[in-house]
Design a protein around this motif. Structure first.
Motif, PDB file in Angstrom:
ATOM      1  N   VAL A  15       0.836  -1.200   0.000  1.00 30.23           N
ATOM      2  CA  VAL A  15       0.000   0.000   0.000  1.00 30.23           C
ATOM      3  C   VAL A  15       0.875   1.255   0.000  1.00 30.23           C
ATOM      4  CG1 VAL A  15      -1.590   1.345   1.451  1.00 30.23           C
ATOM      5  CG2 VAL A  15      -2.046  -1.058   0.985  1.00 30.23           C
ATOM      6  N   ALA A  16       1.955   1.243   0.780  1.00 30.90           N
ATOM      7  CA  ALA A  16       2.875   2.385   0.796  1.00 30.90           C
ATOM      8  C   ALA A  16       3.492   2.591  -0.582  1.00 30.90           C
ATOM      9  CB  ALA A  16       3.962   2.173   1.846  1.00 30.90           C
ATOM     10  N   LEU A  17       3.873   1.505  -1.247  1.00 26.15           N
ATOM     11  CA  LEU A  17       4.412   1.615  -2.604  1.00 26.15           C
ATOM     12  C   LEU A  17       3.354   2.141  -3.572  1.00 26.15           C
ATOM     13  CD1 LEU A  17       6.564  -1.623  -2.997  1.00 26.15           C
ATOM     14  CD2 LEU A  17       7.374   0.732  -2.806  1.00 26.15           C
ATOM     15  N   LEU A  18       2.145   1.613  -3.449  1.00 27.01           N
ATOM     16  CA  LEU A  18       1.055   2.056  -4.309  1.00 27.01           C
ATOM     17  C   LEU A  18       0.820   3.559  -4.150  1.00 27.01           C
ATOM     18  CD1 LEU A  18      -1.381   1.375  -6.211  1.00 27.01           C
ATOM     19  CD2 LEU A  18      -2.729   1.205  -4.116  1.00 27.01           C
ATOM     20  N   TYR A  19       0.772   4.032  -2.918  1.00 28.31           N
ATOM     21  CA  TYR A  19       0.547   5.458  -2.699  1.00 28.31           C
ATOM     22  C   TYR A  19       1.719   6.278  -3.231  1.00 28.31           C
ATOM     23  CZ  TYR A  19      -0.602   9.928  -0.775  1.00 28.31           C
ATOM     24  OH  TYR A  19      -0.898  11.264  -0.664  1.00 28.31           O
ATOM     25  N   SER A  20       2.942   5.758  -3.074  1.00 23.34           N
ATOM     26  CA  SER A  20       4.120   6.461  -3.594  1.00 23.34           C
ATOM     27  C   SER A  20       4.032   6.643  -5.105  1.00 23.34           C
ATOM     28  CB  SER A  20       5.400   5.695  -3.242  1.00 23.34           C
ATOM     29  OG  SER A  20       5.588   5.668  -1.852  1.00 23.34           O
ATOM     30  N   VAL A  21       3.428   5.690  -5.790  1.00 25.11           N
ATOM     31  CA  VAL A  21       3.235   5.789  -7.235  1.00 25.11           C
ATOM     32  C   VAL A  21       2.052   6.709  -7.548  1.00 25.11           C
ATOM     33  CG1 VAL A  21       2.594   4.477  -9.299  1.00 25.11           C
ATOM     34  CG2 VAL A  21       4.265   3.531  -7.688  1.00 25.11           C
ATOM     35  N   CYS A  22       0.981   6.599  -6.789  1.00 26.39           N
ATOM     36  CA  CYS A  22      -0.248   7.361  -7.069  1.00 26.39           C
ATOM     37  C   CYS A  22      -0.072   8.863  -6.947  1.00 26.39           C
ATOM     38  CB  CYS A  22      -1.377   6.904  -6.140  1.00 26.39           C
ATOM     39  SG  CYS A  22      -2.050   5.295  -6.575  1.00 26.39           S
ATOM     40  N   VAL A  23       0.861   9.321  -6.118  1.00 26.17           N
ATOM     41  CA  VAL A  23       1.007  10.768  -5.943  1.00 26.17           C
ATOM     42  C   VAL A  23       1.474  11.455  -7.216  1.00 26.17           C
ATOM     43  CG1 VAL A  23       1.387  10.668  -3.457  1.00 26.17           C
ATOM     44  CG2 VAL A  23       3.349  10.636  -4.985  1.00 26.17           C
ATOM     45  N   TYR A  24       2.011  10.696  -8.155  1.00 23.27           N
ATOM     46  CA  TYR A  24       2.472  11.293  -9.407  1.00 23.27           C
ATOM     47  C   TYR A  24       1.436  11.197 -10.521  1.00 23.27           C
ATOM     48  CZ  TYR A  24       6.834  11.853  -7.053  1.00 23.27           C
ATOM     49  OH  TYR A  24       7.780  12.243  -6.153  1.00 23.27           O
ATOM     50  N   GLY A  25       0.259  10.710 -10.195  1.00 25.34           N
ATOM     51  CA  GLY A  25      -0.823  10.659 -11.177  1.00 25.34           C
ATOM     52  C   GLY A  25      -1.703  11.882 -11.054  1.00 25.34           C
ATOM     53  N   VAL A  29      -6.318   9.878  -9.242  1.00 27.24           N
ATOM     54  CA  VAL A  29      -5.473   8.717  -8.937  1.00 27.24           C
ATOM     55  C   VAL A  29      -4.885   8.855  -7.534  1.00 27.24           C
ATOM     56  CG1 VAL A  29      -3.360   7.489  -9.597  1.00 27.24           C
ATOM     57  CG2 VAL A  29      -4.976   8.221 -11.350  1.00 27.24           C
ATOM     58  N   MET A  30      -4.433  10.064  -7.189  1.00 28.61           N
ATOM     59  CA  MET A  30      -3.894  10.274  -5.846  1.00 28.61           C
ATOM     60  C   MET A  30      -4.970  10.051  -4.786  1.00 28.61           C
ATOM     61  SD  MET A  30      -2.225  13.519  -3.927  1.00 28.61           S
ATOM     62  CE  MET A  30      -3.789  13.995  -3.243  1.00 28.61           C
ATOM     63  N   SER A  31      -6.181  10.506  -5.057  1.00 31.42           N
ATOM     64  CA  SER A  31      -7.278  10.317  -4.105  1.00 31.42           C
ATOM     65  C   SER A  31      -7.624   8.843  -3.938  1.00 31.42           C
ATOM     66  CB  SER A  31      -8.512  11.098  -4.550  1.00 31.42           C
ATOM     67  OG  SER A  31      -8.247  12.478  -4.523  1.00 31.42           O
ATOM     68  N   ILE A  32      -7.584   8.091  -5.031  1.00 31.22           N
ATOM     69  CA  ILE A  32      -7.822   6.649  -4.934  1.00 31.22           C
ATOM     70  C   ILE A  32      -6.729   5.998  -4.105  1.00 31.22           C
ATOM     71  CG2 ILE A  32      -7.841   4.496  -6.273  1.00 31.22           C
ATOM     72  CD1 ILE A  32      -9.286   6.156  -8.493  1.00 31.22           C
ATOM     73  N   ALA A  34      -4.952   7.406  -1.801  1.00 37.48           N
ATOM     74  CA  ALA A  34      -5.169   7.815  -0.415  1.00 37.48           C
ATOM     75  C   ALA A  34      -6.306   7.009   0.211  1.00 37.48           C
ATOM     76  CB  ALA A  34      -5.481   9.309  -0.344  1.00 37.48           C
ATOM     77  N   GLY A  35      -7.364   6.771  -0.558  1.00 37.22           N
ATOM     78  CA  GLY A  35      -8.485   5.965  -0.052  1.00 37.22           C
ATOM     79  C   GLY A  35      -8.057   4.544   0.252  1.00 37.22           C
ATOM     80  N   VAL A  36      -7.272   3.957  -0.635  1.00 36.69           N
ATOM     81  CA  VAL A  36      -6.767   2.594  -0.409  1.00 36.69           C
ATOM     82  C   VAL A  36      -5.875   2.572   0.830  1.00 36.69           C
ATOM     83  CG1 VAL A  36      -5.247   0.802  -1.363  1.00 36.69           C
ATOM     84  CG2 VAL A  36      -6.975   1.876  -2.811  1.00 36.69           C
ATOM     85  N   THR A  37      -5.038   3.591   0.974  1.00 39.28           N
ATOM     86  CA  THR A  37      -4.159   3.674   2.141  1.00 39.28           C
ATOM     87  C   THR A  37      -4.968   3.787   3.428  1.00 39.28           C
ATOM     88  OG1 THR A  37      -2.459   4.718   0.784  1.00 39.28           O
ATOM     89  CG2 THR A  37      -2.236   4.955   3.169  1.00 39.28           C
ATOM     90  N   PHE A  38      -6.009   4.624   3.405  1.00 40.21           N
ATOM     91  CA  PHE A  38      -6.853   4.796   4.586  1.00 40.21           C
ATOM     92  C   PHE A  38      -7.567   3.495   4.950  1.00 40.21           C
ATOM     93  CE2 PHE A  38     -10.957   6.120   6.518  1.00 40.21           C
ATOM     94  CZ  PHE A  38     -10.441   6.658   7.692  1.00 40.21           C
TER      95      PHE A  38
END
Length: 143
Positions: A15-25, A29-32, A34-38
């Motif tokens: 999940v941490a890796l996924l969020y690290s990738v999502c912040v550049y979308g 994508v970043m909100s998704i 963040a939702g997955v992380t939450f």
């Protein structure tokens, strides 16, 4: 650490890796991410909420963040209630303006997820984030 705890640790790392990738979308994508992380924090850390919340409150940026959130909300209330105007124009104030306020609290959830990672996994997650940032910057220059 038993198998269940190892699986949770692996999932939190993913999940941490996924969020690290999502912040550049895009913002969506970043909100998704963040939702997955939450949701991962909620489902993979039961029994640790109190500890995580105490750590969040102990953060030196917790109270300034809370005060900033209250100030933002107060500015909307004041602008709506006082008939505030600039050079004869009144701003349009809607409560939709508060939709992004979760961005103020999300770093604390992210901190709780990152604090569960081993030093090597945290280092890898930060490296992924950093190198994607470099790639994004280079791509931006090239474009």
């Amino acid at each position: 650490m038993n198998d269940g705890e190892q699986n949770k640790a692996r999932l939190l790392y993913a999940v941490a890796l996924l969020y690290s990738v999502c912040v550049y979308g895009t913002m969506a994508v970043m909100s998704i991410g963040a939702g997955v992380t939450f949701v991962a924090w909620l489902t993979l850390r039961p029994g640790h909420y109190q500890t995580d919340l105490r750590a969040m409150r102990a953060s030196p940026v917790f109270w300034p963040t809370m005060f900033l959130g209250v100030a933002c909300l107060w500015s909307l209330v004041w602008a709506k209630a006082s008939g505030l105007s600039f050079f004869g124009m009144q701003p349009t104030v809607t409560w939709d303006d508060t939709r992004k306020s979760w961005h103020l609290l999300f770093p604390f959830i992210l901190f709780a997820v990152f604090s569960t990672l081993s030093a090597s996994r945290l280092r890898r997650a930060v490296k992924v984030w950093f190198w994607l940032g470099v790639a994004s910057a280079v791509l931006g220059i090239v474009q």
